[in-house]
Write a protein that holds these residues in place. Structure first.
Motif, PDB file in Angstrom:
ATOM      1  N   TRP A 189      10.140  10.834 -25.940  1.00  0.00           N
ATOM      2  CA  TRP A 189       9.458  11.411 -24.775  1.00  0.00           C
ATOM      3  C   TRP A 189       8.926  12.807 -25.095  1.00  0.00           C
ATOM      4  CZ3 TRP A 189      10.250  15.742 -21.723  1.00  0.00           C
ATOM      5  CH2 TRP A 189       9.562  15.789 -20.507  1.00  0.00           C
ATOM      6  N   LEU A 190       9.722  13.603 -25.753  1.00  0.00           N
ATOM      7  CA  LEU A 190       9.292  14.961 -26.103  1.00  0.00           C
ATOM      8  C   LEU A 190       8.081  14.945 -27.029  1.00  0.00           C
ATOM      9  CD1 LEU A 190      12.814  16.549 -26.648  1.00  0.00           C
ATOM     10  CD2 LEU A 190      11.166  17.214 -24.881  1.00  0.00           C
ATOM     11  N   ILE A 191       8.086  14.050 -27.990  1.00  0.00           N
ATOM     12  CA  ILE A 191       6.939  13.935 -28.885  1.00  0.00           C
ATOM     13  C   ILE A 191       5.709  13.492 -28.106  1.00  0.00           C
ATOM     14  CG2 ILE A 191       5.981  12.618 -30.830  1.00  0.00           C
ATOM     15  CD1 ILE A 191       8.792  12.658 -32.063  1.00  0.00           C
ATOM     16  N   GLY A 192       5.904  12.590 -27.153  1.00  0.00           N
ATOM     17  CA  GLY A 192       4.786  12.089 -26.366  1.00  0.00           C
ATOM     18  C   GLY A 192       4.121  13.137 -25.501  1.00  0.00           C
ATOM     19  N   VAL A 193       4.884  14.146 -25.069  1.00  0.00           N
ATOM     20  CA  VAL A 193       4.311  15.212 -24.235  1.00  0.00           C
ATOM     21  C   VAL A 193       4.037  16.474 -25.050  1.00  0.00           C
ATOM     22  CG1 VAL A 193       5.402  14.335 -22.139  1.00  0.00           C
ATOM     23  CG2 VAL A 193       6.600  16.070 -23.513  1.00  0.00           C
ATOM     24  N   ASN A 194       4.019  16.330 -26.373  1.00  0.00           N
ATOM     25  CA  ASN A 194       3.762  17.456 -27.284  1.00  0.00           C
ATOM     26  C   ASN A 194       4.844  18.527 -27.227  1.00  0.00           C
ATOM     27  OD1 ASN A 194       1.356  16.354 -28.289  1.00  0.00           O
ATOM     28  ND2 ASN A 194       0.167  17.240 -26.607  1.00  0.00           N
ATOM     29  N   GLY A 195       6.040  18.128 -26.775  1.00  0.00           N
ATOM     30  CA  GLY A 195       7.137  19.078 -26.735  1.00  0.00           C
ATOM     31  C   GLY A 195       7.864  19.201 -28.060  1.00  0.00           C
ATOM     32  N   LEU A 196       7.639  18.248 -28.949  1.00  0.00           N
ATOM     33  CA  LEU A 196       8.189  18.294 -30.304  1.00  0.00           C
ATOM     34  C   LEU A 196       7.119  17.835 -31.276  1.00  0.00           C
ATOM     35  CD1 LEU A 196      11.824  16.776 -30.246  1.00  0.00           C
ATOM     36  CD2 LEU A 196      11.181  19.159 -30.655  1.00  0.00           C
ATOM     37  N   ASP A 197       7.054  18.488 -32.426  1.00  0.00           N
ATOM     38  CA  ASP A 197       6.164  18.055 -33.493  1.00  0.00           C
ATOM     39  C   ASP A 197       6.771  16.824 -34.159  1.00  0.00           C
ATOM     40  OD1 ASP A 197       4.759  17.781 -35.962  1.00  0.00           O
ATOM     41  OD2 ASP A 197       4.151  19.874 -35.799  1.00  0.00           O
ATOM     42  N   PRO A 198       5.987  15.733 -34.343  1.00  0.00           N
ATOM     43  CA  PRO A 198       6.535  14.530 -34.991  1.00  0.00           C
ATOM     44  C   PRO A 198       7.192  14.809 -36.345  1.00  0.00           C
ATOM     45  CG  PRO A 198       4.377  14.066 -34.051  1.00  0.00           C
ATOM     46  CD  PRO A 198       4.592  15.551 -33.915  1.00  0.00           C
ATOM     47  N   GLU A 199       6.768  15.873 -37.016  1.00  0.00           N
ATOM     48  CA  GLU A 199       7.341  16.194 -38.320  1.00  0.00           C
ATOM     49  C   GLU A 199       8.826  16.537 -38.230  1.00  0.00           C
ATOM     50  OE1 GLU A 199       5.039  19.260 -40.083  1.00  0.00           O
ATOM     51  OE2 GLU A 199       3.220  18.047 -40.283  1.00  0.00           O
ATOM     52  N   VAL A 200       9.285  16.917 -37.030  1.00  0.00           N
ATOM     53  CA  VAL A 200      10.687  17.292 -36.889  1.00  0.00           C
ATOM     54  C   VAL A 200      11.603  16.084 -37.049  1.00  0.00           C
ATOM     55  CG1 VAL A 200      11.023  16.960 -34.401  1.00  0.00           C
ATOM     56  CG2 VAL A 200      12.159  18.873 -35.558  1.00  0.00           C
ATOM     57  N   LEU A 201      11.038  14.870 -36.979  1.00  0.00           N
ATOM     58  CA  LEU A 201      11.839  13.664 -37.175  1.00  0.00           C
ATOM     59  C   LEU A 201      12.464  13.618 -38.565  1.00  0.00           C
ATOM     60  CD1 LEU A 201       9.535  11.007 -35.473  1.00  0.00           C
ATOM     61  CD2 LEU A 201      11.670  11.949 -34.583  1.00  0.00           C
ATOM     62  N   GLU A 202      11.896  14.368 -39.486  1.00  0.00           N
ATOM     63  CA  GLU A 202      12.449  14.416 -40.836  1.00  0.00           C
ATOM     64  C   GLU A 202      13.711  15.271 -40.914  1.00  0.00           C
ATOM     65  OE1 GLU A 202       9.473  15.643 -43.586  1.00  0.00           O
ATOM     66  OE2 GLU A 202       7.908  14.381 -42.707  1.00  0.00           O
ATOM     67  N   TYR A 203      14.052  15.933 -39.814  1.00  0.00           N
ATOM     68  CA  TYR A 203      15.206  16.846 -39.811  1.00  0.00           C
ATOM     69  C   TYR A 203      16.118  16.516 -38.632  1.00  0.00           C
ATOM     70  CZ  TYR A 203      11.818  19.263 -42.748  1.00  0.00           C
ATOM     71  OH  TYR A 203      10.889  19.577 -43.718  1.00  0.00           O
ATOM     72  N   PRO A 204      16.824  15.399 -38.719  1.00  0.00           N
ATOM     73  CA  PRO A 204      17.679  14.973 -37.591  1.00  0.00           C
ATOM     74  C   PRO A 204      18.734  16.001 -37.201  1.00  0.00           C
ATOM     75  CG  PRO A 204      18.149  13.705 -39.586  1.00  0.00           C
ATOM     76  CD  PRO A 204      16.894  14.462 -39.853  1.00  0.00           C
ATOM     77  N   ALA A 205      19.269  16.748 -38.151  1.00  0.00           N
ATOM     78  CA  ALA A 205      20.274  17.761 -37.819  1.00  0.00           C
ATOM     79  C   ALA A 205      19.672  18.862 -36.948  1.00  0.00           C
ATOM     80  CB  ALA A 205      20.860  18.359 -39.097  1.00  0.00           C
ATOM     81  N   LEU A 206      18.416  19.211 -37.229  1.00  0.00           N
ATOM     82  CA  LEU A 206      17.737  20.224 -36.420  1.00  0.00           C
ATOM     83  C   LEU A 206      17.513  19.711 -35.008  1.00  0.00           C
ATOM     84  CD1 LEU A 206      16.297  22.932 -36.142  1.00  0.00           C
ATOM     85  CD2 LEU A 206      14.221  21.844 -37.053  1.00  0.00           C
ATOM     86  N   ILE A 207      17.128  18.450 -34.892  1.00  0.00           N
ATOM     87  CA  ILE A 207      16.944  17.852 -33.563  1.00  0.00           C
ATOM     88  C   ILE A 207      18.238  17.927 -32.769  1.00  0.00           C
ATOM     89  CG2 ILE A 207      16.513  15.698 -32.330  1.00  0.00           C
ATOM     90  CD1 ILE A 207      14.535  14.932 -34.488  1.00  0.00           C
ATOM     91  N   ASP A 208      19.334  17.556 -33.403  1.00  0.00           N
ATOM     92  CA  ASP A 208      20.612  17.543 -32.705  1.00  0.00           C
ATOM     93  C   ASP A 208      21.047  18.960 -32.316  1.00  0.00           C
ATOM     94  OD1 ASP A 208      20.779  14.800 -32.886  1.00  0.00           O
ATOM     95  OD2 ASP A 208      21.917  14.823 -34.760  1.00  0.00           O
ATOM     96  N   LEU A 209      20.619  19.949 -33.080  1.00  0.00           N
ATOM     97  CA  LEU A 209      20.924  21.332 -32.735  1.00  0.00           C
ATOM     98  C   LEU A 209      20.122  21.788 -31.510  1.00  0.00           C
ATOM     99  CD1 LEU A 209      22.400  23.963 -33.628  1.00  0.00           C
ATOM    100  CD2 LEU A 209      20.349  24.511 -34.971  1.00  0.00           C
ATOM    101  N   MET A 210      18.882  21.310 -31.404  1.00  0.00           N
ATOM    102  CA  MET A 210      17.984  21.745 -30.340  1.00  0.00           C
ATOM    103  C   MET A 210      18.188  21.004 -29.022  1.00  0.00           C
ATOM    104  SD  MET A 210      14.551  21.774 -32.715  1.00  0.00           S
ATOM    105  CE  MET A 210      13.450  21.833 -31.302  1.00  0.00           C
TER     106      MET A 210
END
Length: 252
Positions: A144-165
């Motif tokens: 959902w966040l990627i769909g509303v431009n709230g996250l850059d799709p490139e962040v999918l390469e960093y799952p630990a960062l996602i879980d931190l945010m």
């Protein structure tokens, strides 16, 4: 009651010896004060400051506040020194709602009000009708966040960062999604609404609806761009805010 560390709530990016006004900026959900770090380059008369919310940047170890009432109460204390001199609020998306409710709290407490309220990326609070996303399962929320431009799709390469945010993002989204507008008299503060023409999260009627919340006039200015149109219109927006506040000071 939320414990407030007063020194941590505000940062300024450049010193202005005799500012016409201090512009206090409130970030979007998941955002931090750093999104405003270059705004001072576009003004000679405003001191640009930004609110540092818990759960990000230098306050990463602090839990984000998920309740708007608690957040506003903390801001009244944390921003206390701001209210002794001329100031104004700018808020984007979640930040617009926080700034608006903070104005209403300040009025209730008899504290000085801002010389202007500038809001972007948010329909008028009494017209909000938002999808609930903050309690979605992890992967659905990320999509959902990627769909509303709230996250850059490139962040999918960093799952630990996602879980931190994500805990902070969830809390910020809850601030807006759990909000219920309570009718009060209009604020004696002029409101200027900034809207991206391509912002699917904001409607034309929702932008014009802010006029019902002020007794001092409301303007709507459209910009090219989507929900984050500010990124590509920074200089124009700061100049617009500066012109409004300098004119307001001259009238007083």
């Amino acid at each position: 009651m939320w414990e407030v560390r007063v020194a941590s709530w505000l940062t300024s990016f450049a010193d202005v010896s005799d500012p016409a006004c201090e512009l206090v900026c409130f970030p979007h959900a998941g955002g931090g004060s750093s999104v405003f770090q270059t705004w001072h380059q576009h003004t000679d008369s405003l001191r640009v400051s930004a609110v540092r919310l818990p759960g990000r940047e230098s306050r990463l170890r602090e839990p984000a506040i998920a309740d708007l009432g608690d957040l506003v109460d903390a801001l009244v204390v944390g921003l206390g020194k701001v209210f002794s001199k001329p100031y104004a609020f700018y808020g984007h998306s979640m930040g617009a709602l926080v700034a608006y409710e903070l104005c209403r709290k300040l009025r209730a407490l008899g504290l000085p009000l801002p010389q202007g309220l500038f809001v972007a990326g948010m329909d008028a609070p009494q017209q909000l009708d938002l999808d609930r996303a903050h309690d979605l399962p992890r992967d659905e929320l990320v999509a959902w966040l990627i769909g509303v431009n709230g996250l850059d799709p490139e962040v999918l390469e960093y799952p630990a960062l996602i879980d931190l945010m994500l805990p902070t993002i969830r809390a910020d989204l809850a601030v807006v999604e759990d909000y219920h507008h309570v009718q009060q008299p209009p604020l004696p503060v002029p409101i200027h609404v900034l809207r991206g023409r391509g912002d699917v999260q904001v409607t034309v009627s929702g932008s014009s609806g802010w006029a019902a919340l002020t007794s001092e006039g409301c303007r709507v200015t459209d910009f090219d761009g989507d929900h984050f149109f500010v990124e590509h219109n920074e200089q124009r927006i700061v100049s617009l805010i500066e012109a409004d506040l300098v004119a307001e000071r001259a009238e007083r």
